[in-house]
Scaffold this active site. Structure first.
Site, PDB file in Angstrom:
ATOM      1  N   ASN A 127     -17.822  -9.970   1.830  1.00 45.27           N
ATOM      2  CA  ASN A 127     -16.935 -11.120   1.735  1.00 45.27           C
ATOM      3  C   ASN A 127     -17.298 -12.173   2.767  1.00 45.27           C
ATOM      4  O   ASN A 127     -17.721 -11.852   3.878  1.00 45.27           O
ATOM      5  CB  ASN A 127     -15.484 -10.682   1.953  1.00 45.27           C
ATOM      6  CG  ASN A 127     -14.952  -9.840   0.820  1.00 45.27           C
ATOM      7  OD1 ASN A 127     -14.257 -10.318  -0.042  1.00 45.27           O
ATOM      8  ND2 ASN A 127     -15.293  -8.549   0.809  1.00 45.27           N
ATOM      9  N   HIS A 149     -16.070  -3.644  -6.635  1.00 46.47           N
ATOM     10  CA  HIS A 149     -15.129  -3.472  -5.537  1.00 46.47           C
ATOM     11  C   HIS A 149     -15.142  -4.689  -4.623  1.00 46.47           C
ATOM     12  O   HIS A 149     -16.189  -5.272  -4.345  1.00 46.47           O
ATOM     13  CB  HIS A 149     -15.470  -2.207  -4.727  1.00 46.47           C
ATOM     14  CG  HIS A 149     -14.319  -1.690  -3.942  1.00 46.47           C
ATOM     15  ND1 HIS A 149     -13.994  -2.188  -2.702  1.00 46.47           N
ATOM     16  CD2 HIS A 149     -13.388  -0.727  -4.219  1.00 46.47           C
ATOM     17  CE1 HIS A 149     -12.931  -1.550  -2.247  1.00 46.47           C
ATOM     18  NE2 HIS A 149     -12.544  -0.660  -3.149  1.00 46.47           N
ATOM     19  N   HIS A 150     -13.940  -5.065  -4.132  1.00 46.10           N
ATOM     20  CA  HIS A 150     -13.809  -6.265  -3.310  1.00 46.10           C
ATOM     21  C   HIS A 150     -14.507  -6.118  -1.962  1.00 46.10           C
ATOM     22  O   HIS A 150     -14.794  -7.127  -1.295  1.00 46.10           O
ATOM     23  CB  HIS A 150     -12.323  -6.569  -3.097  1.00 46.10           C
ATOM     24  CG  HIS A 150     -12.051  -7.964  -2.616  1.00 46.10           C
ATOM     25  ND1 HIS A 150     -12.924  -9.021  -2.836  1.00 46.10           N
ATOM     26  CD2 HIS A 150     -11.009  -8.502  -1.924  1.00 46.10           C
ATOM     27  CE1 HIS A 150     -12.428 -10.124  -2.299  1.00 46.10           C
ATOM     28  NE2 HIS A 150     -11.269  -9.833  -1.738  1.00 46.10           N
ATOM     29  N   SER A 151     -14.806  -4.911  -1.531  1.00 50.25           N
ATOM     30  CA  SER A 151     -15.553  -4.723  -0.292  1.00 50.25           C
ATOM     31  C   SER A 151     -16.998  -5.189  -0.446  1.00 50.25           C
ATOM     32  O   SER A 151     -17.692  -5.392   0.550  1.00 50.25           O
ATOM     33  CB  SER A 151     -15.537  -3.247   0.120  1.00 50.25           C
ATOM     34  OG  SER A 151     -16.118  -2.445  -0.892  1.00 50.25           O
TER      35      SER A 151
END
Length: 462
Positions: free
Chosen positions: A312, A137-139
């Site tokens: 990120n 997941h990009h989180s």
């Protein structure tokens, strides 16, 4: 069990997610099966299934209340058979068949009842190759963080054996690269944009945001100065659906560096230019080319050091793609000027100040996604184009050489196309991720990019 509260910028990817817009990023790594070990993949799968050690973020479970947080799970609470999967193409599987499988795997949203990752080992490919597709997941991870995890996982030593799987390496597990820490080169960021600590961080952030959104509202009067929400509406910027398409291209990186040298720019300028030319061709063939230049959202890494981390560490700049210009040399000049102006707008801050800048910069379009308005009005940008530096030397997994490395990225309403490049061992590898319904001929965009590179070389006498 320890808990880790998410940063605002990380939790935004969770709130923006829907079944049609899964917010996950992935990599597709293709390896050569060692000639003396024809059962390499079968043996690797069997050995990795016995590894029940987990490092962050692979042991993190999402809890949304009272605030988005990661809860660390003990090993016995993680179902490895769910996360780790063994697949095969009908032998001999072609690149097209591999792309179809990756498109299907990347369409499915990660289930929040489990840690947010999957790892697939894929055999049966032509030319005695196999692949690993891994999505997270990009989180939890961005492109640069993902490449740094890959560097820790793969070795420069062809003879290294009994190497651990990604979930046992993570951000805290053993570094298997075989590179002595003191010998490691400094981390390279996109276009080596330097984000340093300076006094007056708050004023710098406010000033940058003020200029950006004033120009967004009233226009800058300078077409080279790309800003959010001034992009023309194109067929890439409507509502999207769940199925994905995935295509790839790769070129010797020396070809792109030669063009960069001849034009006095960077490799990233060349990348943006061939993408701009490709999209110009695609839209012109469809009778949909706008008179205004398309605008790209270009992620910029602000992650310090050479270690991966959970979450990120990126901000964004906006650049014209010069799609209103037919001549390839004039186009790359326009892009160079636009990226120069975009870099000037970035505040010279780091840490929490940069997080705050990014959060406010991205708030309007992320709010559209969260509220379901994305793809209905004028887009913030037309396409996301990212360039991530990868390993400069060959890497191995238990003696199996990594041949190619492709990023597979995320889409959202209003952004039906993502183009991400990764450099590796003298090659520049590009992954094109698109909405299946919005872009039925994604492969044309990939092919166009190669032809645009040839046109640039010809125009420059290379």
């Amino acid at each position: 069990m320890s808990r880790h509260v998410l940063k605002v910028n990380d939790s935004a990817w969770l709130y923006a997610e829907s079944y049609r817009t899964p917010m996950q990023v992935a990599m597709l790594a293709t390896f050569a099966v060692p000639e003396d070990r024809p059962d390499f993949v079968h043996d690797l799968v069997a050995r990795w299934r016995e590894v029940r050690e987990y490092q962050p973020p692979f042991n993190y479970l999402l809890t949304m209340a009272p605030v988005p947080s990661w809860k660390e799970l003990p090993p016995e609470k993680i179902d490895l058979d769910y996360h780790f999967r063994h697949s095969a193409l009908p032998r001999p599987g072609s690149q097209r068949e591999l792309g179809v499988l990756i498109s299907r795997l990347h369409s499915a949203k990660l289930d929040r009842r489990y840690p947010l990752w999957e790892c697939h080992l894929i055999e049966g490919q032509e030319d005695n190759q196999w692949s690993m597709y891994m999505k997270v997941h990009h989180s939890q991870i961005d492109g640069v963080g993902g490449i740094r995890l890959l560097k820790r996982m793969l070795s420069i030593d062809h003879d290294a054996r009994d190497m651990l799987p990604p979930w046992a390496v993570g951000t805290r597990g053993p570094d298997q690269s075989g590179i002595p820490r003191k010998a490691r080169p400094p981390a390279l960021e996109r276009d080596t944009i330097s984000i340093g600590s300076v006094a007056g961080a708050g004023a710098a952030v406010v000033g940058s945001l003020g200029r950006t959104y004033t120009e967004s509202l009233v226009g800058s009067g300078d077409q080279a100065r790309a800003v959010p929400f001034r992009a023309p509406k194109t067929l890439f910027n409507g509502r999207i659906h769940t199925p994905r398409r995935f295509a790839t291209q790769h070129y010797p990186i020396d070809r792109m560096r030669a063009v960069a040298s001849a034009t006095g720019g960077s490799l990233n300028d060349v990348f943006l230019s061939i993408c701009g030319g490709s999209l110009r061709r695609y839209l012109a063939d469809a009778g949909e080319l706008p008179t205004e230049p398309l605008i790209a959202n270009v992620p910029v890494s602000v992650r310090p050091g050479d270690q991966p981390g959970v979450g990120n560490a990126i901000t964004f700049l906006y650049s014209s793609l010069g799609t209103d210009v037919a001549d390839p040399i004039r186009r790359i000049r326009a892009i160079q000027e636009s990226t120069r102006l975009g870099k000037e707008r970035l505040p010279a801050v780091d840490g929490l100040a940069m997080d705050a800048y990014t959060a406010v910069l991205m708030a309007p379009f992320l709010s559209q996604s969260i509220l379901g308005f994305g793809g209905r009005g004028r887009p913030a940008s037309n396409v996301v184009i990212s360039n991530v530096p990868g390993p400069m030397e060959p890497r191995y997994l238990d003696g199996s050489r990594l041949l190619e490395l492709y990023p597979v990225s995320l889409l959202f309403n209003g952004q039906a196309l993502n183009i991400t490049g990764v450099s590796y061992d003298g090659e520049f590898n590009i992954g094109f991720t698109g909405c299946r319904d919005s872009i039925p001929s994604l492969q044309k965009i990939a092919v166009n990019a190669g032809e645009e590179l040839e046109e640039l070389e010809a125009a420059l006498g290379l």
